[in-house]
Design a protein around this motif. Structure first.
Motif: not given
Length: 312
Positions: A40-63
């Motif tokens: 779950x750690x691998x799936x969750x954290x790799x998934x989170x990093x993938x989402x943040x890197x691939x979605x331009x809308x998440x290109x903010x300091x918080x993300x």
């Protein structure tokens, strides 16, 4: 006496990780539990990093901070979990001297970096809620990079200091570490050296890591709460608090376990192991869930990613 300690120290080529004092049948259950949590750690954290890197809308300091938090969680849990799972099946439960040094060094680096990163995230939320009009001016890409780089730098400094002092000790009492990974407190229990300097160093590190980061977080949230309570609309207050509740949950779990482990006197090794589980496995597993389930932007980005890649 010092020569004898040095000789014994030089003869240590490996340690034994005692782990959890349970029956062999329960080792299978613990292995399956660790395997599930680590997956779950691998799936969750790799998934989170993938989402943040691939979605331009998440290109903010918080993300940007959240992506680094996932990176840290992924790596420091990977320092601990695989070796612990191997030892559930191993009769010797040994770890080499170099492996023990590496494990302590990397774990200390990432856990300290996470503490400073959480303080940076609290500051980010403070600026976003208390000074929203100046947010884009103050939280620049350069400042975000400096805060993250500073977190890793502080982690590296503290890790080098703690690891070097710990492994100058003489381990002539025993090779058996009463823990499921190499940490400095279980290591000091099996040392026959004078522990005064190590305790001074550990107190110094706690003072410059835990105290400043907690102060930054508490002060930031004092201003945040004061500002939010001035918002007249219920919907506005709810929205402002929702951006902070995830961060507060992560901070509470991590610091609660760390304070129990490193600040409270080391009298109950088994309870220390349970506390260690909170920040080595439970927190890295929960962080992606907390931020994704309570974050509308992340959920929308995940839906968008799944539509593009239905195989996922």
């Amino acid at each position: 006496m010092s020569e004898r300690g040095t000789d014994n120290h030089s003869e240590v080529t490996d340690f034994i990780l005692v782990g959890f004092r349970v029956s062999s049948e329960l080792h299978i259950l613990l292995f399956l539990l660790f395997l599930l949590v680590y997956a779950m750690i691998l799936l969750g954290n790799v998934g989170m990093m993938t989402i943040i890197m691939t979605d331009p809308r998440l290109n903010t300091p918080m993300y940007f901070f959240l992506g680094n938090l996932s990176f840290i969680d992924l790596f420091y849990s990977s320092v601990i979990a695989p070796k612990a799972m191997i030892n559930f099946w191993s009769e010797s439960k040994s770890i080499s001297f170099a492996g023990c040094v590496t494990q302590l060094f990397l774990f200390a680096l990432f856990i300290v970096a996470e503490a400073f990163l959480l303080a940076a995230m609290a500051y980010d939320r403070f600026i976003a809620i208390c000074n929203p009009l100046l947010y884009s001016v103050q939280m620049t890409a350069r400042l975000c990079m400096q805060l993250v780089a500073g977190s890793y730098l502080c982690g590296s400094f503290s890790s080098i200091l703690l690891t070097s002092v710990t492994f100058t000790l003489s381990f002539c009492a025993s090779r058996a570490i009463d823990h499921f990974y190499c940490d400095y407190r279980p290591l000091q229990r099996i040392s026959c050296s004078d522990l005064y300097f190590l305790k001074v160093v550990s107190f110094f590190l706690c003072s410059i890591i835990i105290l400043p980061t907690i102060i930054v977080i508490i002060v930031s949230y004092m201003y945040i709460v004061s500002t939010v309570l001035k918002i007249r609309s219920t919907e506005g207050r709810k929205k402002a608090f929702s951006t902070c509740s995830s961060h507060l949950g992560v901070v509470s779990v991590l610091y609660g376990a760390v304070i129990f482990m490193y600040v409270i006197p080391d009298r109950f090794p088994e309870l220390s192991k349970v506390a260690s589980l909170c920040y080595t496995l439970v927190t890295p597993m929960l962080n992606p869930l907390i931020y994704s389930l309570r974050n509308k932007d992340v959920k929308e980005a995940l839906k968008k990613l799944l539509k593009k890649n239905p195989i996922l």
